[in-house]
Design an enzyme around this catalytic site. Structure first.
Site, PDB file in Angstrom:
ATOM      1  N   LEU A 199      -1.570  -3.592 -12.430  1.00 10.58           N
ATOM      2  CA  LEU A 199      -0.841  -2.535 -11.579  1.00 10.58           C
ATOM      3  C   LEU A 199      -1.975  -1.739 -10.904  1.00 10.58           C
ATOM      4  O   LEU A 199      -2.163  -1.621 -10.535  1.00 10.58           O
ATOM      5  CB  LEU A 199       0.118  -2.546 -11.217  1.00 10.58           C
ATOM      6  CG  LEU A 199       0.633  -1.816 -10.358  1.00 10.58           C
ATOM      7  CD1 LEU A 199       2.378  -2.238  -9.807  1.00 10.58           C
ATOM      8  CD2 LEU A 199       0.569  -0.621  -9.839  1.00 10.58           C
ATOM      9  N   VAL A 206      -5.782  -2.686 -10.065  1.00 14.21           N
ATOM     10  CA  VAL A 206      -5.470  -2.794  -8.698  1.00 14.21           C
ATOM     11  C   VAL A 206      -5.556  -1.574  -8.504  1.00 14.21           C
ATOM     12  O   VAL A 206      -7.039  -1.324  -7.190  1.00 14.21           O
ATOM     13  CB  VAL A 206      -4.575  -3.799  -8.136  1.00 14.21           C
ATOM     14  CG1 VAL A 206      -4.884  -4.269  -6.390  1.00 14.21           C
ATOM     15  CG2 VAL A 206      -5.325  -5.232  -8.716  1.00 14.21           C
ATOM     16  N   GLU A 207      -4.661  -0.560  -8.595  1.00 13.17           N
ATOM     17  CA  GLU A 207      -4.642   0.406  -7.407  1.00 13.17           C
ATOM     18  C   GLU A 207      -5.225   1.512  -8.074  1.00 13.17           C
ATOM     19  O   GLU A 207      -6.153   2.367  -6.807  1.00 13.17           O
ATOM     20  CB  GLU A 207      -3.252   1.263  -8.506  1.00 13.17           C
ATOM     21  CG  GLU A 207      -1.440   0.445  -7.566  1.00 13.17           C
ATOM     22  CD  GLU A 207      -1.188   0.587  -5.949  1.00 13.17           C
ATOM     23  OE1 GLU A 207      -2.192   1.888  -5.648  1.00 13.17           O
ATOM     24  OE2 GLU A 207      -0.749  -0.403  -5.414  1.00 13.17           O
ATOM     25  N   SER A 208      -5.790   2.057  -9.261  1.00 14.48           N
ATOM     26  CA  SER A 208      -6.694   2.652  -9.252  1.00 14.48           C
ATOM     27  C   SER A 208      -7.935   2.708  -9.952  1.00 14.48           C
ATOM     28  O   SER A 208      -9.035   3.298 -10.519  1.00 14.48           O
ATOM     29  CB  SER A 208      -6.402   4.244  -9.965  1.00 14.48           C
ATOM     30  OG  SER A 208      -5.636   3.854 -11.423  1.00 14.48           O
ATOM     31  N   TYR A 252      -3.362  -8.553  -2.543  1.00 16.95           N
ATOM     32  CA  TYR A 252      -2.815  -7.398  -3.230  1.00 16.95           C
ATOM     33  C   TYR A 252      -2.155  -8.414  -4.490  1.00 16.95           C
ATOM     34  O   TYR A 252      -2.321  -7.672  -5.901  1.00 16.95           O
ATOM     35  CB  TYR A 252      -1.955  -6.210  -2.523  1.00 16.95           C
ATOM     36  CG  TYR A 252      -1.196  -5.374  -3.464  1.00 16.95           C
ATOM     37  CD1 TYR A 252      -2.372  -4.326  -3.871  1.00 16.95           C
ATOM     38  CD2 TYR A 252       0.204  -5.084  -4.005  1.00 16.95           C
ATOM     39  CE1 TYR A 252      -1.730  -3.128  -5.095  1.00 16.95           C
ATOM     40  CE2 TYR A 252       0.396  -4.359  -4.368  1.00 16.95           C
ATOM     41  CZ  TYR A 252      -0.311  -2.978  -5.180  1.00 16.95           C
ATOM     42  OH  TYR A 252       0.161  -2.333  -6.446  1.00 16.95           O
TER      43      TYR A 252
END
Length: 206
Positions: A64, A67-69, A179
């Site tokens: 996660l 993918v997020e940052s 996502y």
């Protein structure tokens, strides 16, 4: 308000190949920017402890974050999400005020005075991941009994928005499905990760 997370409920059965702290530390030391490599083992211990507390797979958390940052410590999105797990300041305040047990360290006085956590606090990897994992556990319990897609989609767009979309006839997720699949597909890569340091026998944190 949503119900508080129950530590006894598992998001999934603990995998036999649960990541070790050494594995996590190597990934952090190789991928994090603007973060001392010497602190990677400490942050790995922190992530492991949180995952054990809330029964969440460390590989899921790392996927996660990717993918997020992209493991950018000071990442800030166009809508104002901050840090490794892209926490929105209002979400951070909501977590802190509802759970009342997140260790805020030197920023505890901000909340005590009724303010929101400053952006610089949310770029602290330890606090950012604490908030992110706590929020995931919160959402996991809210969507208990539903496929894991709903937990991940709610993290992405917020539970209020997701619940609104679910009431629409013919709702077909597109953005949130992509996502979810990126995070899901990244989990095995992190779980089986050995990295340059492990391959050469090098030690982290130096």
């Amino acid at each position: 308000f949503l119900p508080l997370p129950q530590k006894t409920r598992s998001f999934q059965t603990r995998p036999k190949n649960w990541m070790s702290e050494d594995q996590i530390a190597i990934i952090l030391s190789e991928r994090l920017d603007l973060f001392p490599r010497s602190q990677a083992p400490k942050l790995a211990r922190h992530i492991t402890a949180l995952c054990r507390e809330y029964a969440l797979d460390p590989a899921f958390i790392l996927s996660l974050i990717q993918v997020e940052s992209g493991f950018h410590v000071k990442a800030i999105s166009p809508v104002g999400a901050v840090g490794l797990m892209q926490i929105m300041p209002p979400t951070a305040s909501f977590i802190v005020k509802q759970l009342r047990k997140v260790d805020l360290g030197r920023y505890r006085h901000w909340v005590a005075l009724g303010g929101e956590l400053p952006t610089r606090a949310l770029t602290d990897p330890f606090l950012n991941i604490t908030l992110g994992v706590t929020y995931l556990a919160y959402l996991r319990d809210y969507y208990a009994g539903l496929p894991p897609y709903f937990l991940v989609a709610a993290y992405n767009i917020g539970p209020g928005r997701l619940d609104e979309l679910r009431t629409r006839r013919g709702f077909k997720p597109v953005q949130t499905r992509d996502y979810y699949e990126k995070i899901r597909d990244g989990i095995p890569n992190f779980r089986d990760y050995r990295g340059r340091a492990l391959a050469t026998g090098a030690k982290t944190g130096v």
